[in-house]
Design an enzyme around this catalytic site. Sequence first.
Site, PDB file in Angstrom:
ATOM      1  N   HIS A 268       0.886  -1.183   0.000  1.00 31.56           N
ATOM      2  CA  HIS A 268       0.000   0.000   0.000  1.00 31.56           C
ATOM      3  C   HIS A 268       0.919   1.227   0.000  1.00 31.56           C
ATOM      4  CE1 HIS A 268      -3.518   2.342   0.584  1.00 31.56           C
ATOM      5  NE2 HIS A 268      -3.865   2.013   1.808  1.00 31.56           N
ATOM      6  N   HIS A 307      -2.135  -2.177  -9.701  1.00 30.17           N
ATOM      7  CA  HIS A 307      -3.160  -1.631  -8.818  1.00 30.17           C
ATOM      8  C   HIS A 307      -4.370  -2.533  -8.863  1.00 30.17           C
ATOM      9  CE1 HIS A 307      -5.841   1.253  -6.915  1.00 30.17           C
ATOM     10  NE2 HIS A 307      -4.735   1.806  -6.470  1.00 30.17           N
ATOM     11  N   ASP A 363       2.759   5.684  -6.501  1.00 28.31           N
ATOM     12  CA  ASP A 363       3.995   5.583  -5.731  1.00 28.31           C
ATOM     13  C   ASP A 363       5.241   5.487  -6.602  1.00 28.31           C
ATOM     14  OD1 ASP A 363       2.819   5.635  -3.184  1.00 28.31           O
ATOM     15  OD2 ASP A 363       2.172   3.570  -3.439  1.00 28.31           O
TER      16      ASP A 363
HETATM   17  N1  CMC Z   1       5.252  -6.546 -10.344  1.00 30.99           N
HETATM   18  C1  CMC Z   1       5.191  -7.754 -10.954  1.00 30.99           C
HETATM   19  N2  CMC Z   1       4.072  -8.482 -11.041  1.00 30.99           N
HETATM   20  C2  CMC Z   1       2.959  -7.988 -10.490  1.00 30.99           C
HETATM   21  C3  CMC Z   1       2.939  -6.744  -9.848  1.00 30.99           C
HETATM   22  C4  CMC Z   1       4.146  -6.014  -9.786  1.00 30.99           C
HETATM   23  N3  CMC Z   1       4.197  -4.827  -9.177  1.00 30.99           N
HETATM   24  N4  CMC Z   1       1.703  -6.494  -9.374  1.00 30.99           N
HETATM   25  C5  CMC Z   1       0.955  -7.548  -9.725  1.00 30.99           C
HETATM   26  N5  CMC Z   1       1.708  -8.451 -10.386  1.00 30.99           N
HETATM   27  C6  CMC Z   1       1.266  -9.716 -10.985  1.00 30.99           C
HETATM   28  C7  CMC Z   1       0.966 -10.746  -9.910  1.00 30.99           C
HETATM   29  O1  CMC Z   1       2.102 -11.506  -9.595  1.00 30.99           O
HETATM   30  C8  CMC Z   1      -0.129 -11.541 -10.580  1.00 30.99           C
HETATM   31  O2  CMC Z   1       0.484 -12.381 -11.543  1.00 30.99           O
HETATM   32  P1  CMC Z   1      -0.127 -13.870 -11.808  1.00 30.99           P
HETATM   33  O3  CMC Z   1      -1.492 -13.628 -12.382  1.00 30.99           O
HETATM   34  O4  CMC Z   1       0.826 -14.487 -12.761  1.00 30.99           O
HETATM   35  O5  CMC Z   1      -0.161 -14.540 -10.469  1.00 30.99           O
HETATM   36  C9  CMC Z   1      -0.925 -10.499 -11.354  1.00 30.99           C
HETATM   37  O6  CMC Z   1       0.015  -9.456 -11.620  1.00 30.99           O
HETATM   38  C10 CMC Z   1      -2.105  -9.940 -10.582  1.00 30.99           C
HETATM   39  O7  CMC Z   1      -1.620  -9.391  -9.374  1.00 30.99           O
HETATM   40  P2  CMC Z   1      -2.368  -9.462  -7.983  1.00 30.99           P
HETATM   41  O8  CMC Z   1      -1.348  -9.568  -6.894  1.00 30.99           O
HETATM   42  O9  CMC Z   1      -3.453 -10.489  -8.032  1.00 30.99           O
HETATM   43  O10 CMC Z   1      -3.043  -8.027  -7.966  1.00 30.99           O
HETATM   44  P3  CMC Z   1      -3.696  -7.341  -6.713  1.00 30.99           P
HETATM   45  O11 CMC Z   1      -4.809  -6.529  -7.228  1.00 30.99           O
HETATM   46  O12 CMC Z   1      -4.016  -8.322  -5.639  1.00 30.99           O
HETATM   47  O13 CMC Z   1      -2.519  -6.397  -6.144  1.00 30.99           O
HETATM   48  C11 CMC Z   1      -1.068  -4.599  -5.820  1.00 30.99           C
HETATM   49  C12 CMC Z   1      -2.417  -5.050  -6.395  1.00 30.99           C
HETATM   50  C13 CMC Z   1      -0.978  -3.082  -5.857  1.00 30.99           C
HETATM   51  C14 CMC Z   1      -0.973  -5.014  -4.331  1.00 30.99           C
HETATM   52  C15 CMC Z   1       0.070  -5.248  -6.626  1.00 30.99           C
HETATM   53  O14 CMC Z   1       0.002  -4.835  -7.981  1.00 30.99           O
HETATM   54  C16 CMC Z   1       1.446  -4.928  -6.057  1.00 30.99           C
HETATM   55  O15 CMC Z   1       1.891  -5.620  -5.131  1.00 30.99           O
HETATM   56  N6  CMC Z   1       2.153  -3.873  -6.592  1.00 30.99           N
HETATM   57  C17 CMC Z   1       3.453  -3.497  -6.052  1.00 30.99           C
HETATM   58  C18 CMC Z   1       3.261  -2.695  -4.784  1.00 30.99           C
HETATM   59  C19 CMC Z   1       2.736  -1.301  -5.063  1.00 30.99           C
HETATM   60  O16 CMC Z   1       3.236  -0.592  -5.918  1.00 30.99           O
HETATM   61  N7  CMC Z   1       1.733  -0.866  -4.270  1.00 30.99           N
HETATM   62  C20 CMC Z   1       1.151   0.460  -4.376  1.00 30.99           C
HETATM   63  C21 CMC Z   1      -0.246   0.428  -4.886  1.00 30.99           C
HETATM   64  S1  CMC Z   1      -0.899   2.030  -5.372  1.00 30.99           S
HETATM   65  C22 CMC Z   1      -0.873   3.054  -3.998  1.00 30.99           C
HETATM   66  C23 CMC Z   1      -1.478   2.500  -2.760  1.00 30.99           C
HETATM   67  O17 CMC Z   1      -2.389   1.700  -2.756  1.00 30.99           O
HETATM   68  O18 CMC Z   1      -1.003   2.899  -1.719  1.00 30.99           O
END
Ligand code: CMC
Length: 437
Positions: A268, A307, A363
């Site tokens: 987050h 996201h 971010d």
């Molecule tokens: N880098 C590489 N792969 C990713 C990333 C990433 N940053 N984010 C998602 N994926 C992949 C993930 O591994 C999954 O792949 P697969 O389908 O092969 O298993 C697919 O994309 C879907 O991801 P998810 O984890 O199911 O997506 P989610 O909606 O649960 O998570 C998220 C969203 C923001 C937590 C995630 O994208 C992430 O961890 N990003 C990096 C951390 C980040 O930048 N967070 C800030 C978010 S925006 C500001 C805020 O909220 O504060």
Amino acid sequence: MEKETLSLLDNRTGKSCEVPLFKGALRAMDLRQFKTPTDDFGMMTYDPAFMNTASCQSAVTFIDGDKGILRYRGYPIEQLAENCTFLEVSYLILFGELPTAAQLTEWTNKITHHTMLIETTKKFLEGFRYDAHPMGMFISSVAALSTIYPEARNVRDPEVRALQIQRLIGKVPTIAAYTYRHSLGYPYIYPDNDLSYTENFMNMLWKMVEPKYRSNPVLARALDILFILHADHEQNCSANVMRSVGSSQADPYVSVAAAAAGLSGPLHGGANEEVLKMLDEIGSKEKVPAYIQNVKAGHGKLMGFGHRVYKNYDPRARIIKQAADQVFGVTGRNRKLDIALELERIALEDEYFIKRKLYPNVDFYSGIIYQAMGFQPEIFTVLFAIPRTVGWLAQWKELLEDPEQKIARPRQIYTGYDVREVVPIEKRKPKAAPLAA
Ligand code: CMC
């Protein structure tokens, strides 16, 4: 006319019925009527991580993740960032309308008169070690305000609520600045009511021996824009914590502290600090392709990418990129920008990221600007928490004014043992792995 209902058939029992839709959504409680003849309290929905569950109605923030749209109270984020100040936007988020000039003066005055901290807060901060993470100090200090304002517990009183909202918005920059000064070992600087919200924050961070601190207007405006972009983001993890804790009628200080704890995680708001660590780890533009390969091979994530809701470019990231040019015009270009731009370029052309709709989020670029302005990465998430306090409070206010809301209490699908008899200790055989030392 279309019928706003859903026809449901339970194949276990043959029972069918038509349930009304609520604003296009199925009310989960309507499923309770589907029961098997055995001792069954009725059907539930199962939705880990709330992937498809609306937990409330809200009129604060609108996001269309597929189109990359973000609006506060109907106003596009681009227009607000261009034309308004952070305190104007705070007023809008909390009260639903942009203020008139007279309303803004009154609002600014109210916030300004709540920026001071009780002196004991300094003693409290002194208890932290010199290298304590600013986010830990921020969370604890916000929670400690609860001990100073015990009347805040009366959350059902709108006047009491309004006063705590002003206090929190006024005091979070002061707490944030004190945590920063504590980590540097510098004396704390009192607020200066002649300055704007962000200028005063900069004053409390960076004033040394000069009689009057003057911030660079370009940097002060850039910080104000960053605050606008971070002010609310509907039902994200920390807003959900705010609503969940607030639903027990806990006071707003401990509720905001809990929400800030939610924000601190690397998935987050903690992501902005992680982005900088990642850019440091990559080190140079040439090493970007190898880093991306590594991420694709399942070793870590590209921080600042992806996201839950945006499946198109995050509109906040676009505005931040523009603000970066103005900041770098004053501070000189942060060399990490080149690595970030290369990461973005390669990732946006890569099948892995395209298929998963992974774009830079808010971010990704914010930390690069913060660093250029002179902030250390450890304080980045605190910079997120200051403006997001407004969003948390708007969500909290809306929750308490919503007659349909009750204490948040999700259900579970129990997967543990059925009933068992306790065996006397001398007759037990080890089953679980021993506790780690
Ligand atoms: N880098 C590489 N792969 C990713 C990333 C990433 N940053 N984010 C998602 N994926 C992949 C993930 O591994 C999954 O792949 P697969 O389908 O092969 O298993 C697919 O994309 C879907 O991801 P998810 O984890 O199911 O997506 P989610 O909606 O649960 O998570 C998220 C969203 C923001 C937590 C995630 O994208 C992430 O961890 N990003 C990096 C951390 C980040 O930048 N967070 C800030 C978010 S925006 C500001 C805020 O909220 O504060």
